[in-house]
Design a protein around this motif. Structure first.
Motif, PDB file in Angstrom:
ATOM      1  N   PRO A  23      28.304  42.852  16.664  1.00  0.00           N
ATOM      2  CA  PRO A  23      27.906  41.430  18.153  1.00  0.00           C
ATOM      3  C   PRO A  23      28.416  41.517  19.120  1.00  0.00           C
ATOM      4  N   GLU A  24      29.951  42.112  18.951  1.00  0.00           N
ATOM      5  CA  GLU A  24      30.586  41.553  20.401  1.00  0.00           C
ATOM      6  C   GLU A  24      30.653  43.088  21.315  1.00  0.00           C
ATOM      7  N   ILE A  25      29.258  43.607  21.670  1.00  0.00           N
ATOM      8  CA  ILE A  25      29.298  44.545  22.214  1.00  0.00           C
ATOM      9  C   ILE A  25      27.725  44.544  22.526  1.00  0.00           C
ATOM     10  N   ARG A  26      27.634  44.816  24.105  1.00  0.00           N
ATOM     11  CA  ARG A  26      26.666  43.828  24.942  1.00  0.00           C
ATOM     12  C   ARG A  26      26.215  45.503  25.262  1.00  0.00           C
ATOM     13  N   LEU A  27      24.758  45.888  25.173  1.00  0.00           N
ATOM     14  CA  LEU A  27      24.400  46.764  25.905  1.00  0.00           C
ATOM     15  C   LEU A  27      22.669  46.900  25.972  1.00  0.00           C
ATOM     16  N   HIS A  28      21.839  47.981  27.372  1.00  0.00           N
ATOM     17  CA  HIS A  28      21.059  48.454  27.811  1.00  0.00           C
ATOM     18  C   HIS A  28      19.929  48.432  26.917  1.00  0.00           C
ATOM     19  N   LEU A  29      19.207  47.432  26.142  1.00  0.00           N
ATOM     20  CA  LEU A  29      18.783  48.246  24.743  1.00  0.00           C
ATOM     21  C   LEU A  29      17.154  48.309  24.985  1.00  0.00           C
ATOM     22  N   ALA A  30      16.253  48.959  24.247  1.00  0.00           N
ATOM     23  CA  ALA A  30      14.628  48.517  24.176  1.00  0.00           C
ATOM     24  C   ALA A  30      14.338  48.002  22.827  1.00  0.00           C
ATOM     25  N   THR A  31      13.333  46.598  23.655  1.00  0.00           N
ATOM     26  CA  THR A  31      13.402  46.325  22.448  1.00  0.00           C
ATOM     27  C   THR A  31      11.825  45.969  21.476  1.00  0.00           C
ATOM     28  N   GLU A  32      11.292  47.072  22.732  1.00  0.00           N
ATOM     29  CA  GLU A  32       9.629  47.445  21.713  1.00  0.00           C
ATOM     30  C   GLU A  32      10.214  48.638  21.887  1.00  0.00           C
ATOM     31  N   ILE A  33       9.597  49.908  20.670  1.00  0.00           N
ATOM     32  CA  ILE A  33      10.526  51.029  21.383  1.00  0.00           C
ATOM     33  C   ILE A  33       8.580  51.238  21.833  1.00  0.00           C
ATOM     34  N   THR A  34       7.501  51.029  21.903  1.00  0.00           N
ATOM     35  CA  THR A  34       6.430  52.068  22.305  1.00  0.00           C
ATOM     36  C   THR A  34       7.032  52.178  24.003  1.00  0.00           C
ATOM     37  N   PRO A  35       6.907  50.940  24.676  1.00  0.00           N
ATOM     38  CA  PRO A  35       6.684  50.837  26.562  1.00  0.00           C
ATOM     39  C   PRO A  35       7.936  52.108  25.976  1.00  0.00           C
ATOM     40  N   ILE A  36       9.005  51.863  25.654  1.00  0.00           N
ATOM     41  CA  ILE A  36       9.946  52.695  26.781  1.00  0.00           C
ATOM     42  C   ILE A  36       9.902  54.113  26.182  1.00  0.00           C
ATOM     43  N   TRP A  37       9.302  54.531  24.556  1.00  0.00           N
ATOM     44  CA  TRP A  37       8.486  56.181  24.573  1.00  0.00           C
ATOM     45  C   TRP A  37       7.881  56.111  25.606  1.00  0.00           C
ATOM     46  N   GLN A  38       6.736  55.060  25.464  1.00  0.00           N
ATOM     47  CA  GLN A  38       5.469  55.953  26.758  1.00  0.00           C
ATOM     48  C   GLN A  38       5.778  56.125  27.960  1.00  0.00           C
ATOM     49  N   ALA A  39       7.303  55.905  28.735  1.00  0.00           N
ATOM     50  CA  ALA A  39       7.348  55.349  29.629  1.00  0.00           C
ATOM     51  C   ALA A  39       7.853  57.073  30.308  1.00  0.00           C
ATOM     52  N   SER A  40       9.042  57.317  29.140  1.00  0.00           N
ATOM     53  CA  SER A  40       9.669  58.722  28.471  1.00  0.00           C
ATOM     54  C   SER A  40       9.096  59.421  28.561  1.00  0.00           C
ATOM     55  N   GLU A  41       7.749  59.623  27.725  1.00  0.00           N
ATOM     56  CA  GLU A  41       7.074  60.311  28.140  1.00  0.00           C
ATOM     57  C   GLU A  41       6.037  60.783  29.114  1.00  0.00           C
ATOM     58  N   ASP A  42       5.373  59.916  30.306  1.00  0.00           N
ATOM     59  CA  ASP A  42       5.141  59.696  31.196  1.00  0.00           C
ATOM     60  C   ASP A  42       6.266  60.998  32.162  1.00  0.00           C
ATOM     61  N   MET A  43       6.863  60.373  31.771  1.00  0.00           N
ATOM     62  CA  MET A  43       8.541  60.982  32.859  1.00  0.00           C
ATOM     63  C   MET A  43       8.480  62.479  32.481  1.00  0.00           C
ATOM     64  N   LEU A  44       8.021  62.299  31.287  1.00  0.00           N
ATOM     65  CA  LEU A  44       8.656  63.856  31.241  1.00  0.00           C
ATOM     66  C   LEU A  44       7.204  64.744  30.569  1.00  0.00           C
ATOM     67  N   ALA A  45       6.319  64.495  31.536  1.00  0.00           N
ATOM     68  CA  ALA A  45       5.228  65.514  31.962  1.00  0.00           C
ATOM     69  C   ALA A  45       5.618  65.039  33.022  1.00  0.00           C
ATOM     70  N   ARG A  46       6.210  64.222  34.258  1.00  0.00           N
ATOM     71  CA  ARG A  46       6.364  65.259  35.609  1.00  0.00           C
ATOM     72  C   ARG A  46       8.114  65.931  35.491  1.00  0.00           C
ATOM     73  N   GLY A  47       8.343  65.420  34.977  1.00  0.00           N
ATOM     74  CA  GLY A  47       9.761  66.036  35.250  1.00  0.00           C
ATOM     75  C   GLY A  47      10.481  66.816  33.120  1.00  0.00           C
ATOM     76  N   ASN A  48      12.373  66.486  33.530  1.00  0.00           N
ATOM     77  CA  ASN A  48      12.320  67.576  31.454  1.00  0.00           C
ATOM     78  C   ASN A  48      13.258  65.769  31.334  1.00  0.00           C
ATOM     79  N   VAL A  49      12.648  65.035  30.772  1.00  0.00           N
ATOM     80  CA  VAL A  49      13.189  63.784  30.263  1.00  0.00           C
ATOM     81  C   VAL A  49      12.778  63.740  28.880  1.00  0.00           C
ATOM     82  N   PRO A  50      14.151  63.377  27.635  1.00  0.00           N
ATOM     83  CA  PRO A  50      14.456  64.265  27.087  1.00  0.00           C
ATOM     84  C   PRO A  50      14.296  61.915  26.090  1.00  0.00           C
ATOM     85  N   PRO A  51      13.425  62.087  24.673  1.00  0.00           N
ATOM     86  CA  PRO A  51      13.579  60.856  23.961  1.00  0.00           C
ATOM     87  C   PRO A  51      14.741  60.144  24.529  1.00  0.00           C
ATOM     88  N   PRO A  52      14.189  58.733  25.253  1.00  0.00           N
ATOM     89  CA  PRO A  52      14.894  57.389  24.920  1.00  0.00           C
ATOM     90  C   PRO A  52      16.535  57.446  23.626  1.00  0.00           C
TER      91      PRO A  52
END
Ligand SMILES: C[S@@+](CC[C@H](N)C(=O)[O-])C[C@H]1O[C@@H](n2cnc3c(N)ncnc32)[C@H](O)[C@@H]1O
Length: 218
Positions: A23-52
């Motif tokens: 708890p002493e470390i703060r990070l930029h994290l996904a709060t739900e999996i699906t939206p960020i995974w989907q966003a990455s996959e959409d970008m993956l379709a356009r470029g070369n983006v690995p899973p987040p």
């Protein structure tokens, strides 16, 4: 995509949160999996983006970060490499625990951007290396920390051979692992065990037992 574009994607698809075991470390994290995974996959379709992978504090990394923060002597005053750093959680823990120098190695440009943002968020200095370091000599590091990297067989095999080589060179090598399929079955000494809260969505269970192993030369 530019480094600025990666930072903008991270800002738009994450929230600032703390890993349950660290708890002493703060990070930029996904709060739900699906939206960020989907966003990455959409970008993956356009470029070369690995899973987040960088958007989650993996159970092995949380166990290792907790261990380093609770046993500061392991890294204090040392040159530390966090290999496969993802969010940079373990690197940030090492810096907070008093490491002299910390490098986070990541081959994913999004992770590299996330590590820079997360280090700044926690007010620590972490250098980022995007070359694949597997096979490199260990002379630049006193301690190599590896969080949750034994999830894929070819990678785990290359990694294990390299980590044993580093151990033979005198580097202290610690591996945080929650029982992934390809963790080595010999040549490891357990240093600590931690129950890590996880989500059913990500891990299909509510917790995992994260073990911190010291990798021995064989
Ligand atoms: C499951 S994540 C673990 C992240 C972090 N250590 C943690 O525990 O939260 C594995 C990470 O290893 C990175 N990775 C895979 N192969 C790599 C390599 N050869 N060099 C550096 N990073 C690598 C991936 O990009 C991914 O972010």
């Amino acid at each position: 995509m530019t480094r600025g574009g990666e930072a903008a994607f991270i800002g738009a698809n994450t929230a600032i949160a703390t890993p349950p075991l660290v708890p002493e470390i703060r990070l930029h994290l996904a709060t739900e999996i699906t939206p960020i995974w989907q966003a990455s996959e959409d970008m993956l379709a356009r470029g070369n983006v690995p899973p987040p992978f960088w958007a989650f504090p993996w159970a092995g990394g949380q166990a290792l970060a907790r261990h380093v923060l609770d046993h500061r002597d392991i890294v204090a005053g040392k040159r530390v490499l966090d290999f496969g750093a993802g969010s940079g959680l373990v690197a940030i823990a090492a810096a907070q625990a008093g490491a002299a120098e910390v490098t986070a190695a990541e081959i994913d440009d999004f992770a590299a951007a996330a590590i820079a943002l997360n280090a700044a968020l926690n007010g620590v200095a972490v250098a980022v290396e995007t070359a694949d370091l597997i096979g490199a000599s260990g002379r630049s590091w006193d301690v190599v920390l590896v969080g949750d990297m034994c999830y894929e067989q070819p990678l785990a095999e290359r990694l294990t051979a390299w980590l044993r080589m580093l151990a033979a060179e005198g580097v202290v090598v610690l591996l945080g692992d929650p029982g992934r399929s390809y963790v080595p079955t010999s040549g490891l000494t357990a240093l600590g065990r931690y129950k890590v809260a996880t989500s059913r969505e990500l891990e299909d269970r509510d917790s995992r037992d994260g073990v911190v192993w010291r990798v021995e030369m064989e």
